[in-house]
Design a protein around this motif. Structure first.
Motif, PDB file in Angstrom:
ATOM      1  N   ILE A   1       0.696  -1.057  -0.010  1.00 33.22           N
ATOM      2  CA  ILE A   1       0.064  -0.157  -0.122  1.00 33.22           C
ATOM      3  C   ILE A   1       1.152   1.172  -0.069  1.00 33.22           C
ATOM      4  O   ILE A   1       0.729   2.312  -0.723  1.00 33.22           O
ATOM      5  CB  ILE A   1      -0.849   0.050   1.225  1.00 33.22           C
ATOM      6  N   ALA A   2       1.983   1.420   0.833  1.00 35.95           N
ATOM      7  CA  ALA A   2       3.010   2.245   0.776  1.00 35.95           C
ATOM      8  C   ALA A   2       3.581   2.663  -0.480  1.00 35.95           C
ATOM      9  O   ALA A   2       3.563   3.825  -0.815  1.00 35.95           O
ATOM     10  CB  ALA A   2       3.825   2.090   2.013  1.00 35.95           C
ATOM     11  N   LYS A   3       4.017   1.477  -1.210  1.00 36.29           N
ATOM     12  CA  LYS A   3       4.465   1.603  -2.473  1.00 36.29           C
ATOM     13  C   LYS A   3       3.643   2.173  -3.489  1.00 36.29           C
ATOM     14  O   LYS A   3       3.960   3.110  -4.374  1.00 36.29           O
ATOM     15  CB  LYS A   3       5.205   0.571  -2.908  1.00 36.29           C
TER      16      LYS A   3
ATOM     17  N   SER B   1       8.629   5.150   2.582  1.00 41.07           N
ATOM     18  CA  SER B   1       9.609   4.893   3.850  1.00 41.07           C
ATOM     19  C   SER B   1       8.670   5.819   4.838  1.00 41.07           C
ATOM     20  O   SER B   1       8.558   5.578   5.971  1.00 41.07           O
ATOM     21  CB  SER B   1      10.966   5.197   3.619  1.00 41.07           C
ATOM     22  N   ILE B   2       8.359   7.166   4.350  1.00 35.05           N
ATOM     23  CA  ILE B   2       7.431   7.897   5.134  1.00 35.05           C
ATOM     24  C   ILE B   2       6.017   7.252   5.755  1.00 35.05           C
ATOM     25  O   ILE B   2       5.935   7.420   6.731  1.00 35.05           O
ATOM     26  CB  ILE B   2       7.267   9.256   4.726  1.00 35.05           C
TER      27      ILE B   2
ATOM     28  N   TYR C   1      -4.486   4.463   5.123  1.00 34.54           N
ATOM     29  CA  TYR C   1      -3.488   4.681   4.412  1.00 34.54           C
ATOM     30  C   TYR C   1      -3.876   5.615   3.233  1.00 34.54           C
ATOM     31  O   TYR C   1      -2.970   6.621   3.060  1.00 34.54           O
ATOM     32  CB  TYR C   1      -2.793   3.458   3.689  1.00 34.54           C
ATOM     33  N   ASN C   2      -4.889   5.577   2.606  1.00 34.89           N
ATOM     34  CA  ASN C   2      -5.099   6.193   1.285  1.00 34.89           C
ATOM     35  C   ASN C   2      -5.718   7.517   2.045  1.00 34.89           C
ATOM     36  O   ASN C   2      -5.426   8.582   1.367  1.00 34.89           O
ATOM     37  CB  ASN C   2      -6.480   5.617   0.777  1.00 34.89           C
ATOM     38  N   ASP C   3      -6.359   7.776   3.021  1.00 37.29           N
ATOM     39  CA  ASP C   3      -6.882   9.058   3.609  1.00 37.29           C
ATOM     40  C   ASP C   3      -5.701   9.812   3.979  1.00 37.29           C
ATOM     41  O   ASP C   3      -5.620  11.081   4.041  1.00 37.29           O
ATOM     42  CB  ASP C   3      -7.626   8.826   4.904  1.00 37.29           C
TER      43      ASP C   3
ATOM     44  N   ASP D   1      11.325   2.981  -1.297  1.00 33.21           N
ATOM     45  CA  ASP D   1      11.649   4.166  -2.170  1.00 33.21           C
ATOM     46  C   ASP D   1      12.232   3.679  -3.200  1.00 33.21           C
ATOM     47  O   ASP D   1      12.000   4.190  -4.508  1.00 33.21           O
ATOM     48  CB  ASP D   1      12.104   5.053  -1.425  1.00 33.21           C
ATOM     49  N   ALA D   2      13.558   2.946  -3.228  1.00 32.71           N
ATOM     50  CA  ALA D   2      14.149   2.585  -4.284  1.00 32.71           C
ATOM     51  C   ALA D   2      13.545   1.610  -5.393  1.00 32.71           C
ATOM     52  O   ALA D   2      13.921   1.702  -6.581  1.00 32.71           O
ATOM     53  CB  ALA D   2      15.714   1.890  -3.733  1.00 32.71           C
ATOM     54  N   GLU D   3      12.722   0.854  -4.802  1.00 29.36           N
ATOM     55  CA  GLU D   3      11.967  -0.070  -5.572  1.00 29.36           C
ATOM     56  C   GLU D   3      11.017   0.629  -6.443  1.00 29.36           C
ATOM     57  O   GLU D   3      10.932   0.580  -7.711  1.00 29.36           O
ATOM     58  CB  GLU D   3      11.324  -1.270  -4.796  1.00 29.36           C
ATOM     59  N   VAL D   4      10.310   1.592  -5.966  1.00 26.76           N
ATOM     60  CA  VAL D   4       9.250   2.314  -6.671  1.00 26.76           C
ATOM     61  C   VAL D   4      10.192   2.920  -7.775  1.00 26.76           C
ATOM     62  O   VAL D   4       9.656   3.405  -8.880  1.00 26.76           O
ATOM     63  CB  VAL D   4       8.686   3.263  -5.648  1.00 26.76           C
ATOM     64  N   LEU D   5      11.516   3.862  -7.629  1.00 30.63           N
ATOM     65  CA  LEU D   5      11.849   4.656  -8.464  1.00 30.63           C
ATOM     66  C   LEU D   5      12.986   3.811  -9.245  1.00 30.63           C
ATOM     67  O   LEU D   5      13.428   4.515 -10.250  1.00 30.63           O
ATOM     68  CB  LEU D   5      13.022   5.669  -7.533  1.00 30.63           C
ATOM     69  N   GLY D   6      13.197   2.531  -9.206  1.00 33.12           N
ATOM     70  CA  GLY D   6      13.911   1.778 -10.022  1.00 33.12           C
ATOM     71  C   GLY D   6      15.431   1.581  -9.843  1.00 33.12           C
ATOM     72  O   GLY D   6      16.047   1.581 -10.888  1.00 33.12           O
ATOM     73  N   LYS D   7      15.798   2.354  -8.419  1.00 37.49           N
ATOM     74  CA  LYS D   7      17.041   2.448  -8.112  1.00 37.49           C
ATOM     75  C   LYS D   7      17.719   1.099  -7.503  1.00 37.49           C
ATOM     76  O   LYS D   7      16.893   0.408  -6.992  1.00 37.49           O
ATOM     77  CB  LYS D   7      17.210   3.583  -7.322  1.00 37.49           C
TER      78      LYS D   7
END
Length: 291
Positions: free
Chosen positions: A90-92, A103-104, A162-164, A221-227
């Motif tokens: 959900i965070a990703k 991460s936040i 999480y969505n709110d 965060d790295a996974e989402v950004l492809g880093k």
């Protein structure tokens, strides 16, 4: 005559039976009722006592407590890891959709809800401590926080919280500067949340950053950004070399270069070289390096 005697005996027998009765008096008041309920105070600060039937009271075994969240709930490392596993997807997704670092999202969820064990998350599925505010028309609960019996948002399930949370940050202009930071700048976000008034705890940024780094939440965060994610390595203190003290000798009256060389089993040439002496001239009180 006989009838009188029989009647007398009957009267005496009845009197003896009556004298054997024992009268028991109670000390309880007339309106006394046995207790059916007892107040049990939750082991959490700023919460109202709950009334539980005596039949339902059970003794809970103490748990190993190592992490304290802002809700005053302590949880184990295993519970935090399980929480991360449950909500990392959900965070990703929120990072992709709204631009809030994963991460936040996870770090705040852990900190605000005590990894899902805090009272607000338990009774309202509220994992981020978001209060009602004027624009909230949904369900709510009352809970003591900065003030008594404040209004907090209530959700049917944690994913709604999480969505709110993402919509809450995205829709308020005072959080706008955070969305201009680098996508994975969790330190900037942690400090910016405090500066924008999300939390009153002066140590909120340090606590949030500490959780993120302790559990390597920035990897998402790295996974989402492809880093490529490289886990930070704790700095290793350099190994200090042992200090070798030089062996010295103070010249006394009667010493010569020859006698000193014999005394310490060192050649005269080595003595001259160690002490930068051009000849054999030495003086009383002079300190020579021997080793």
């Amino acid at each position: 005559m006989i009838r009188k005697i029989i009647l007398l005996l009957i009267v005496l027998f009845a009197a003896s039976c009556t004298s054997r009765k024992v009268v028991i008096q109670t000390t309880r008041p007339k309106n006394y009722k046995p207790p059916t309920k007892v107040e049990v105070v939750k082991p959490i600060e700023n919460t109202n006592p709950i009334v539980i039937s005596i039949d339902t009271i059970k003794t809970a075994e103490p748990k190993t407590e190592i992490l304290e969240a802002t809700t005053r709930v302590k949880v184990t490392t295993e519970m935090v890891l399980a929480y991360i596993d449950s909500y990392k997807a959900i965070a990703k997704n929120n990072m992709v959709q709204y631009g809030i670092p994963s991460s936040i999202c996870l770090g705040q969820g852990i900190l605000e809800s005590g990894a899902g064990t805090g009272p607000l998350s338990a009774i309202a599925n509220n994992h981020f401590g978001i209060k009602c505010h004027q624009d909230w028309n949904g369900p709510s609960v009352k809970y003591d926080d900065d003030a008594a019996q404040e209004c907090f948002r209530k959700y049917n399930q944690a994913s709604e919280s999480y969505n709110d949370h993402a919509l809450f940050l995205k829709s308020r202009k005072w959080y706008d500067p955070l969305f201009k930071l680098e996508k994975d700048d969790y330190k900037g976000w942690a400090k910016g949340l405090k500066a924008a008034g999300y939390a009153t705890d002066p140590k909120y940024p340090e606590k949030l950053i500490g959780i993120i780094e302790r559990y390597h939440l920035d990897q998402y965060d790295a996974e989402v950004l492809g880093k490529e994610y490289v886990a930070p390595v704790a700095p290793v203190a350099p190994i200090s070399q042992p200090v070798v003290k030089k062996k010295e000798y103070e010249i006394v009256k009667g010493d010569t270069m020859y006698s000193i060389s014999k005394k310490f089993n060192i050649s005269i040439d080595d003595l001259k070289a160690k002490n930068n002496i051009p000849d054999n001239t030495i003086s009383v009180g002079q300190v020579l390096i021997i080793e």
